[in-house]
Design a protein around this motif. Structure first.
Motif, short mmCIF file in Angstrom:
data_model
loop_
_atom_site.label_atom_id
_atom_site.label_comp_id
_atom_site.label_asym_id
_atom_site.label_seq_id
_atom_site.Cartn_x
_atom_site.Cartn_y
_atom_site.Cartn_z
N ASP A 61 0.88 -1.12 -0.04
CA ASP A 61 0.05 -0.10 0.07
C ASP A 61 1.04 1.08 0.08
O ASP A 61 0.43 2.03 -0.66
CB ASP A 61 -1.00 -0.13 1.17
CG ASP A 61 -2.10 -0.98 1.26
OD1 ASP A 61 -2.29 -1.33 -0.09
OD2 ASP A 61 -2.47 -1.37 2.19
N LYS A 62 1.88 1.31 0.81
CA LYS A 62 2.72 2.45 0.89
C LYS A 62 3.71 2.66 -0.38
O LYS A 62 4.04 3.58 -0.70
CB LYS A 62 3.77 2.33 2.10
CG LYS A 62 4.35 3.71 2.67
CD LYS A 62 4.91 3.51 3.91
CE LYS A 62 5.60 4.93 4.29
NZ LYS A 62 6.02 4.71 5.49
N CYS A 63 4.11 1.57 -0.88
CA CYS A 63 4.71 1.71 -2.22
C CYS A 63 4.00 2.10 -3.11
O CYS A 63 4.62 3.15 -4.07
CB CYS A 63 5.09 0.20 -2.76
SG CYS A 63 6.11 0.06 -4.27
N ILE A 64 2.56 1.89 -3.41
CA ILE A 64 2.04 2.30 -4.31
C ILE A 64 1.63 4.02 -4.22
O ILE A 64 1.76 4.88 -5.16
CB ILE A 64 0.61 1.56 -4.49
CG1 ILE A 64 0.64 0.30 -4.93
CG2 ILE A 64 -0.38 2.39 -5.18
CD1 ILE A 64 -0.53 -0.50 -4.67
N LYS A 65 1.52 4.41 -2.95
CA LYS A 65 1.43 5.66 -2.68
C LYS A 65 2.83 6.53 -2.91
O LYS A 65 2.56 7.61 -3.68
CB LYS A 65 1.11 6.00 -1.13
CG LYS A 65 -0.37 5.45 -0.86
CD LYS A 65 -0.56 5.55 0.77
CE LYS A 65 -2.06 4.83 0.94
NZ LYS A 65 -2.19 4.89 2.51
N LEU A 66 3.68 5.88 -2.61
CA LEU A 66 5.11 6.63 -2.86
C LEU A 66 5.33 6.90 -4.21
O LEU A 66 6.04 7.68 -4.72
CB LEU A 66 6.24 5.90 -1.98
CG LEU A 66 6.36 6.03 -0.58
CD1 LEU A 66 7.42 4.87 0.08
CD2 LEU A 66 6.37 7.64 -0.10
N SER A 67 5.08 5.59 -5.31
CA SER A 67 5.10 5.65 -6.49
C SER A 67 4.28 6.78 -7.22
O SER A 67 5.14 7.34 -8.38
CB SER A 67 4.92 4.39 -7.12
OG SER A 67 3.25 4.25 -7.29
N GLY A 68 3.44 7.23 -6.79
CA GLY A 68 2.75 8.41 -7.48
C GLY A 68 1.73 8.01 -8.65
O GLY A 68 1.20 8.66 -9.29
N TYR A 69 1.90 6.44 -8.81
CA TYR A 69 0.77 5.97 -9.98
C TYR A 69 -0.47 5.62 -9.32
O TYR A 69 -0.56 4.54 -8.62
CB TYR A 69 1.55 4.66 -10.28
CG TYR A 69 2.80 4.97 -11.40
CD1 TYR A 69 2.63 5.32 -12.65
CD2 TYR A 69 3.96 5.35 -10.75
CE1 TYR A 69 3.52 5.64 -13.70
CE2 TYR A 69 5.14 5.42 -11.72
CZ TYR A 69 4.88 5.67 -13.22
OH TYR A 69 5.81 6.06 -13.97
N SER A 70 -1.32 6.45 -9.50
CA SER A 70 -2.66 6.07 -9.00
C SER A 70 -3.70 5.93 -9.99
O SER A 70 -4.85 5.45 -9.71
CB SER A 70 -3.45 7.42 -8.10
OG SER A 70 -3.42 8.55 -9.08
N GLU A 105 10.83 6.11 2.80
CA GLU A 105 10.23 6.89 1.99
C GLU A 105 10.84 7.67 0.95
O GLU A 105 10.87 8.89 0.66
CB GLU A 105 9.03 7.94 2.83
CG GLU A 105 8.17 7.14 3.89
CD GLU A 105 7.37 8.03 4.56
OE1 GLU A 105 7.38 9.22 4.51
OE2 GLU A 105 6.67 7.67 5.43
#
Length: 213
Positions: A122-131, A191
């Motif tokens: 979950d955190k990786c997806i948020k940090l990647s910026g790809y939503s 992060e």
């Protein structure tokens, strides 16, 4: 039946722990953790006694053997003490091979209770910026091969522990993607997100259990 509580420690500090996790950790039962490299372990050790298995990574040659031995040891400890806690980074449901082995191989021998935490995924997806991805594929670096990757999906690769694994991953990815394809290195705990070409994947100086690509 003997009981094992598998506790997800989340992806950061003490604030990441759920109420259920706090309660389980304060039951005054033997508590173990796969690694002490999670930042929360140091804080927990000021309150409770925790034994970690970092020495297994030095003692055994392959990751398969490490995880097999940790799983065997945890089962042995559960049977010895009757009830124990086993703590994992992030969520027990994602990227946690020992938990997978325990559930798949020992669920009939041990009462396994999962106490979830925020996942590294979950955190990786948020940090990647790809939503705005249309599809998502999660791959374990230890199990992925050149046929695992989906060019039509957003691939997240977990468990890139060290430079050797990064080198193997690079070669596998190059079977599918151009050498200069852009990739992201994400350190979930720190992060930190770094964009780089694929051919530089194994040129980084720092890898660990929180390194995702």
């Amino acid at each position: 039946m003997n009981t094992m509580q598998i506790i997800g420690l989340g992806t950061g500090g003490m604030d990441d722990l759920t109420l259920k996790a706090h309660k389980a950790l304060n039951e005054n039962i033997p508590t173990f953790a796969r690694t002490e490299r999670h930042p929360i372990i140091k804080a927990l050790k000021e309150e409770i006694q925790i034994e970690c298995f970092d020495d297994f990574f030095e003692k055994y040659e392959t990751f398969d053997e490490v995880y097999e031995k940790i799983a065997d040891k945890i089962i042995e400890l559960a049977k010895k003490h009757g009830k124990i806690n086993y703590c994992t980074a992030g969520s027990p449901y994602y990227g946690e091979i020992v938990t997978k082995k325990l559930i798949n191989e020992y669920k009939d021998e041990i009462n396994i209770i999962i106490i979830d935490g925020m996942s590294f995924l979950d955190k990786c997806i948020k940090l990647s910026g790809y939503s705005d991805y249309k599809s998502l594929k999660i791959l374990d670096c230890l199990e992925a091969d050149e046929f695992s990757f989906d060019i039509n999906s957003f691939n997240i690769i977990t468990q890139v522990y060290d430079e050797d694994m990064a080198s193997q991953l690079k070669l596998k990815l190059m079977e599918t993607y151009p050498d200069d394809s852009d990739i992201l290195k994400v350190d979930v705990l720190e992060e930190n997100v770094k964009k780089m070409p694929l051919f530089m994947l194994d040129q980084e100086k720092k890898y660990g259990f929180s390194t995702y690509f």
